[in-house]
Enzyme design. Structure first.
Site, mmCIF file in Angstrom:
data_model
loop_
_atom_site.group_PDB
_atom_site.id
_atom_site.type_symbol
_atom_site.label_atom_id
_atom_site.label_comp_id
_atom_site.label_asym_id
_atom_site.label_seq_id
_atom_site.Cartn_x
_atom_site.Cartn_y
_atom_site.Cartn_z
ATOM 1 C CB SER A 154 7.267 17.800 34.173
ATOM 2 O OG SER A 154 7.394 19.145 34.533
ATOM 3 C CE LYS A 208 6.235 14.698 39.081
ATOM 4 N NZ LYS A 208 6.051 15.384 37.785
ATOM 5 C CB SER A 258 8.153 18.758 38.047
ATOM 6 O OG SER A 258 7.164 17.955 37.416
#
Length: 493
Positions: free
Chosen positions: A183, A79, A159
């Protein structure tokens, strides 16, 4: 011939260790998959050379008879919230575009030390602020899933939407995520994969771009409970560079996995039965209870009375911390600098932030600055912290009676991109079931359960006691074995 992209984390690691195939073959297959999936927009930056170099090292170590790490030969997605040395790290924001860290985050370094390789940096909601992956400066991530009979682009959640899309689309067997208010769990649920947020402090936050420091926590996203257990073991550990890191040994969660829940009691929070919840969500919850009873658990109703205040409290605390954390992005030291001609320092600050931050980030900074301001600090921020204490107390009292809690992960299945973009409040409600565990710092995971009539995945959430990742993983494994969820998105990209 083996299709390496269909193999999970454990299958790849064990196959490489046994000499059934090489780590380089695996890395090449996944590099090809990433290169062919640009339509998903899951990656901001691809790093095929990193994946190949890590694979070659694993192959060389194996040939030399050296011990291999827990992630040896496994290519993963990272990420873009994690700082990666020598590779652009942007938090999906224009204000950090072009920033190349001279250091490595603790979590990513732990994974490289365990033998993993990096396929690239994954797209996400800007500064981890969002539930649909529509706030990224680098464009929407598209879910690999589609409704039956429709070509409408669906959200991969947020997210960690790039992470969930990449794992679901078989671009990588596993990926890192971060979870501030859901998330990891929410995107895992809407893309039919597994993800766990460990106890706050289990994984170091050092080198992770901060959103809300008292809530942010890294965790793994993969295609099975066992794969998550293996990866979490590699990610976690005490870090003296992180003042919130827990100084405790990391158990071998994967070795201790056990789906027999005899003697365990699972709580069902009655406050999570909210008006307007989709019938399919409720049906999957009932199915989850039946699966846990079949695994030997006793299922009882519990009360978490302050649940309805958790979401509003979260949307005061998280933006308040964000407004403080994001003050460091000023155009002076790194990242974007917008210096209008003839302007002074304050003008540069204003211009840089106006251009560099997206609308959702600005919205949350404004909320956070407002609730921290002199006239409103006690009315909002202090009250929200009191509510947080009450939410934590609810869980403490519940865990005196039960070993884990079962709830839906999300109030709805995946929705179409653009469907909620103009209604921030509706978007915030996506986190309604995930936020309470985040406020309390508890371990929680989402496991895929069923498909809707439209062919979209639904997840079930397990929340555990502090530091009891094992209990959460075991409960998740019991659901996974009974759900038999093997659905995968049909390839259109």
């Amino acid at each position: 011939m083996t299709d390496f992209t269909q193999l999970g984390l454990k299958a790849i690691r064990d196959g490489v260790a046994a000499g059934d195939f090489t780590a380089r073959e695996v890395a090449e297959a996944h590099n090809d998959a990433v290169a062919a999936a640009t339509d998903l927009n899951a990656f901001i930056v691809a790093t095929p050379d990193h994946a190949l170099a890590a694979a070659d090292k694993v192959d060389a170590d194996r040939a030399a008879g050296k011990d291999l790490g827990a992630m040896a030969g496994v290519p993963i997605g990272m990420k873009d919230l994690f700082a990666t040395k020598g590779v652009q790290s942007t938090a999906a924001s224009h204000i950090l575009e072009g920033f190349v860290p001279p250091y490595e985050s603790t979590v990513s370094q732990n994974l490289w030390d365990a033998g993993a390789g990096m396929l690239g940096k994954l797209n996400m909601d800007q500064f981890a602020m969002g539930s649909s992956n529509e706030t990224s400066y680098f464009g929407n991530v598209k879910s690999p899933w589609r409704k039956n009979g429709s070509n409408a682009a669906m959200t991969p959640g947020g997210s960690s939407g790039g992470s969930s899309a990449a794992v679901a689309a078989r671009l990588c067997p596993a990926a890192t995520g971060t979870d501030t208010g859901g998330s990891i769990r929410q995107p895992a649920a809407v893309t039919g994969i597994t993800g766990i947020k460990p106890t706050y402090g289990r994984c170091s936050r050092w080198g992770v771009v901060a959103f809300a420091s008292s809530l942010d926590q890294a965790g793994p996203m993969a295609r099975s409970v066992e794969d998550c257990a293996i990866m979490l073991g590699a990610m976690a550990g005490f870090d003296p560079k992180d003042s919130t890191s827990i100084d405790a040994p990391v158990p071998d969660w994967a070795a201790a996995l056990d789906a027999d829940l005899s003697g365990k009691t699972i709580g069902i929070p009655r406050e999570y039965r909210m008006d307007g919840i989709a019938k399919e969500i409720d049906d999957s919850w009932e199915q989850g209870k039946a699966w846990l009873r079949d695994a030997g658990a006793k299922v009882v109703d519990i009360s978490l009375p302050h649940t309805k205040y958790a979401l509003p409290a979260y949307y005061i605390i998280a933006p308040a911390e964000a407004s403080s954390n994001l003050a460091r992005y000023d155009g002076v030291r790194y990242g974007l600098r917008d210096l209008p001609e003839g302007s002074g320092l304050q003008d540069m600050y204003a211009a840089t932030r106006a251009e560099g931050f997206g609308d959702e980030v600005k919205r949350r900074i404004l909320i956070g600055t407002y609730v921290l301001s002199a006239g409103f600090y006690d009315a909002y921020y202090t009250q929200a912290q009191k509510v947080r204490t009450l939410v934590q107390r609810d869980f403490t009292e519940a865990f005196a009676q039960v070993d884990a809690i079962l709830a839906p992960t999300t109030p709805t299945p995946a929705f179409a991109l653009g469907e909620m973009q103009d209604d921030p409040l509706a978007m915030y409600l996506n986190d309604v079931f995930a936020v309470p565990a985040s406020l309390a710092g508890l371990p929680a995971m989402s496991v895929p359960a069923t498909l809707t009539e439209d062919g979209l995945p639904l997840g079930l959430q397990i929340v555990g006691k502090p530091m009891d990742e094992q209990g959460v993983l075991n409960t998740g494994l019991a659901i996974e074995q009974r759900a038999g969820f093997t659905a995968a998105p049909g390839k259109w990209w």
